[in-house]
Write an enzyme that holds these catalytic residues in place. Sequence first.
Site, PDB file in Angstrom:
ATOM      1  N   GLY A 226      19.685 -44.281   7.828  1.00 40.34           N
ATOM      2  CA  GLY A 226      19.507 -42.855   8.078  1.00 40.34           C
ATOM      3  C   GLY A 226      19.208 -42.122   6.791  1.00 40.34           C
ATOM      4  CB  THR A 230      23.814 -39.054   7.211  1.00 36.59           C
ATOM      5  OG1 THR A 230      23.123 -37.885   7.624  1.00 36.59           O
ATOM      6  CG2 THR A 230      24.816 -39.441   8.267  1.00 36.59           C
ATOM      7  CD  GLU A 248      18.492 -51.041   4.108  1.00 36.48           C
ATOM      8  OE1 GLU A 248      17.586 -50.445   3.478  1.00 36.48           O
ATOM      9  OE2 GLU A 248      18.904 -52.162   3.783  1.00 36.48           O
ATOM     10  CB  CYS A 282      12.572 -45.212   5.459  1.00 41.20           C
ATOM     11  SG  CYS A 282      12.331 -46.894   6.035  1.00 41.20           S
TER      12      CYS A 282
HETATM   13  P1  NAD Z   1      20.499 -39.222  10.033  1.00 38.44           P
HETATM   14  O1  NAD Z   1      21.170 -39.542   8.766  1.00 38.44           O
HETATM   15  O2  NAD Z   1      20.471 -37.820  10.499  1.00 38.44           O
HETATM   16  O3  NAD Z   1      21.163 -40.045  11.241  1.00 38.44           O
HETATM   17  C1  NAD Z   1      21.251 -41.451  11.245  1.00 38.44           C
HETATM   18  C2  NAD Z   1      22.356 -41.884  12.175  1.00 38.44           C
HETATM   19  O4  NAD Z   1      23.607 -41.474  11.625  1.00 38.44           O
HETATM   20  C3  NAD Z   1      22.309 -41.311  13.587  1.00 38.44           C
HETATM   21  O5  NAD Z   1      22.687 -42.315  14.500  1.00 38.44           O
HETATM   22  C4  NAD Z   1      23.355 -40.203  13.524  1.00 38.44           C
HETATM   23  O6  NAD Z   1      23.905 -39.905  14.791  1.00 38.44           O
HETATM   24  C5  NAD Z   1      24.402 -40.814  12.614  1.00 38.44           C
HETATM   25  N1  NAD Z   1      25.276 -39.877  11.912  1.00 38.44           N
HETATM   26  C6  NAD Z   1      25.046 -38.578  11.619  1.00 38.44           C
HETATM   27  N2  NAD Z   1      26.094 -38.063  10.911  1.00 38.44           N
HETATM   28  C7  NAD Z   1      26.986 -39.079  10.750  1.00 38.44           C
HETATM   29  C8  NAD Z   1      28.242 -39.190  10.072  1.00 38.44           C
HETATM   30  N3  NAD Z   1      28.810 -38.147   9.434  1.00 38.44           N
HETATM   31  N4  NAD Z   1      28.869 -40.377  10.102  1.00 38.44           N
HETATM   32  C9  NAD Z   1      28.311 -41.443  10.718  1.00 38.44           C
HETATM   33  N5  NAD Z   1      27.132 -41.397  11.370  1.00 38.44           N
HETATM   34  C10 NAD Z   1      26.468 -40.234  11.381  1.00 38.44           C
HETATM   35  O7  NAD Z   1      19.045 -39.855   9.891  1.00 38.44           O
HETATM   36  P2  NAD Z   1      17.828 -39.722  10.887  1.00 38.44           P
HETATM   37  O8  NAD Z   1      17.357 -38.292  10.787  1.00 38.44           O
HETATM   38  O9  NAD Z   1      18.176 -40.314  12.209  1.00 38.44           O
HETATM   39  O10 NAD Z   1      16.747 -40.680  10.216  1.00 38.44           O
HETATM   40  C11 NAD Z   1      15.828 -40.233   9.278  1.00 38.44           C
HETATM   41  C12 NAD Z   1      16.213 -40.646   7.871  1.00 38.44           C
HETATM   42  O11 NAD Z   1      16.501 -42.026   7.839  1.00 38.44           O
HETATM   43  C13 NAD Z   1      15.094 -40.442   6.849  1.00 38.44           C
HETATM   44  O12 NAD Z   1      15.620 -39.939   5.644  1.00 38.44           O
HETATM   45  C14 NAD Z   1      14.567 -41.848   6.621  1.00 38.44           C
HETATM   46  O13 NAD Z   1      13.925 -42.040   5.385  1.00 38.44           O
HETATM   47  C15 NAD Z   1      15.793 -42.659   6.764  1.00 38.44           C
HETATM   48  N6  NAD Z   1      15.459 -44.024   7.148  1.00 38.44           N
HETATM   49  C16 NAD Z   1      15.737 -45.029   6.274  1.00 38.44           C
HETATM   50  C17 NAD Z   1      15.390 -46.327   6.595  1.00 38.44           C
HETATM   51  C18 NAD Z   1      15.697 -47.465   5.671  1.00 38.44           C
HETATM   52  O14 NAD Z   1      15.754 -48.561   6.164  1.00 38.44           O
HETATM   53  N7  NAD Z   1      15.909 -47.278   4.402  1.00 38.44           N
HETATM   54  C19 NAD Z   1      14.768 -46.588   7.807  1.00 38.44           C
HETATM   55  C20 NAD Z   1      14.516 -45.545   8.680  1.00 38.44           C
HETATM   56  C21 NAD Z   1      14.882 -44.252   8.336  1.00 38.44           C
END
Ligand code: NAD
Length: 480
Positions: A226, A230, A248, A282
């Site tokens: 994510g 977060t 990640e 990402c």
């Molecule tokens: P996000 O961080 O908003 O959410 C990711 C997940 O975390 C969701 O399932 C969400 O419900 C959960 N979450 C939210 N708050 C939380 C908390 N306090 N504790 C535990 N879980 C929590 O991310 P997103 O908007 O879903 O995804 C987009 C981001 O993810 C972008 O920044 C992207 O670059 C990154 N990303 C990284 C990779 C990688 O492999 N490095 C791959 C895909 C996306």
Amino acid sequence: MAPKIDIKTYPGNIINNKFVPTPSTRHSIDPATAEPLYEVPIARKEDLDVAVKHAREAFKTWSKTTHEERAKLMLAFADAIEENRADLEKLQTMEQGKPIGLANTEVTMALQWLRTFATMEVKDEVLQDDDERTIYQTFPPLGVCGGIVPWNWPILLGLGKVGPALMTGNTFIMKPSPYTPYCDLKLGEIGMSIFPPGVFQVLSGDDSLGPWMTEHPDIDMITFTGSIPTGKRVAASCAKTLKRYVLELGGNDAAIVCDDVEIEKCLPKIATLAFLNSGQICMLAKRIYVHEKIYDQFRDAMVEFTKNNIKTGGGFEPDVVVGPVQNSMQFELVKDMYSQIEKCGWKVALEGKVREGSKGYYIEPAIIDNPPEDSRIVVEEPFGPIVPLLKWSDDEDVVDRANSLRTGLGASVWSKDLVRAEKMARNLSAGSVWVNSHFDVAPNVPFGGHKESGIGMEWGIEGFKHFTNTRSLWVWKKIF
Ligand code: NAD
């Protein structure tokens, strides 16, 4: 014969191979139409507690299974997903917004990932073996692992966690993003007929569920994909119970284009990898550094290519590359970035348009022409179809500029001169670096970020090891 899924019904969370309904439900939105999709469960804390209890019980036997037994079930799981792939792809386009062709690519990749994971094993290593003793390094599983999945690639990134966790002998609880719960719940449903109860469970919830998982004293490890903010919250929360975690996180990849490239050869790939999935990946080319000698020609060619080949529209329309942005929160963020164009006076090579008034969250691609290095479009991950082109002239300087941010997920160098390109590549601080490509990933190759783009790696044997403890085992051949 695998059970046929019905993409319209979600009878409950997948706990101990049963559907467990919850008192309240919610739905997410089809981003192409802003219409509500189907009702899904909202897990309560007690649902998570029950799932963890079953996962812990199942761990006792699952952790003792052989590699062959796990591999057989992993392959059966892949086959069952494949039998349902047409429905999953359609559902993925409905919930995520990505064009149906890309949903097809995501499922193809996920199947390849699972089938490769089935062949991978973390084997004991013999560190010393002599007349007196044998010293092994062994890799027992951690226990109950929780996987927290983002909304951009819910199938691949979800299964990219399930496979390694299960193959190394852990049990696994998956939490999809509340924006994209549908395909992940269906993967859990398919898994019900394959894995023993409690081995693979899926819980859909609201914003409380993630923090409950990271705090849970009986979950041993969290694998999270994510955003960076977060990810930091996840790390802080895991620290309370000293849980293991892999993060990640976001990136802001530089693609460095040297002066000796054949523009017509590299441009289609670079432009496509700037806008794929509406920029919501990402590891896309998010800062494109073009050598000053070819800058104007490259910019004009990129504008032409994008106008003619990168069509914006609904995911089921033919030839669409840029589907709707996935959700209203992200739509507002990307719109805010587009609003900076006028506010900051950035020059545009291609003026992207926000399609206000349309029912879905549509934004057309924008190319920003050599903005200042400290502008938001350069230093922030936009996660939308907008990309800056930046001019450079000196190899060392451009590598410094590429490395200047706190992110370090991917980076690429494009040149005919492989010696020069590899030298630059080896100085780039990112978890994946490519010469003459970008965004290549594979299930047997570790994937992760440097700096704030992550901690630990997924995939590859190194990724598998993050689901294990190291145990040094000293066997003395007699008592001295
Ligand atoms: P996000 O961080 O908003 O959410 C990711 C997940 O975390 C969701 O399932 C969400 O419900 C959960 N979450 C939210 N708050 C939380 C908390 N306090 N504790 C535990 N879980 C929590 O991310 P997103 O908007 O879903 O995804 C987009 C981001 O993810 C972008 O920044 C992207 O670059 C990154 N990303 C990284 C990779 C990688 O492999 N490095 C791959 C895909 C996306």
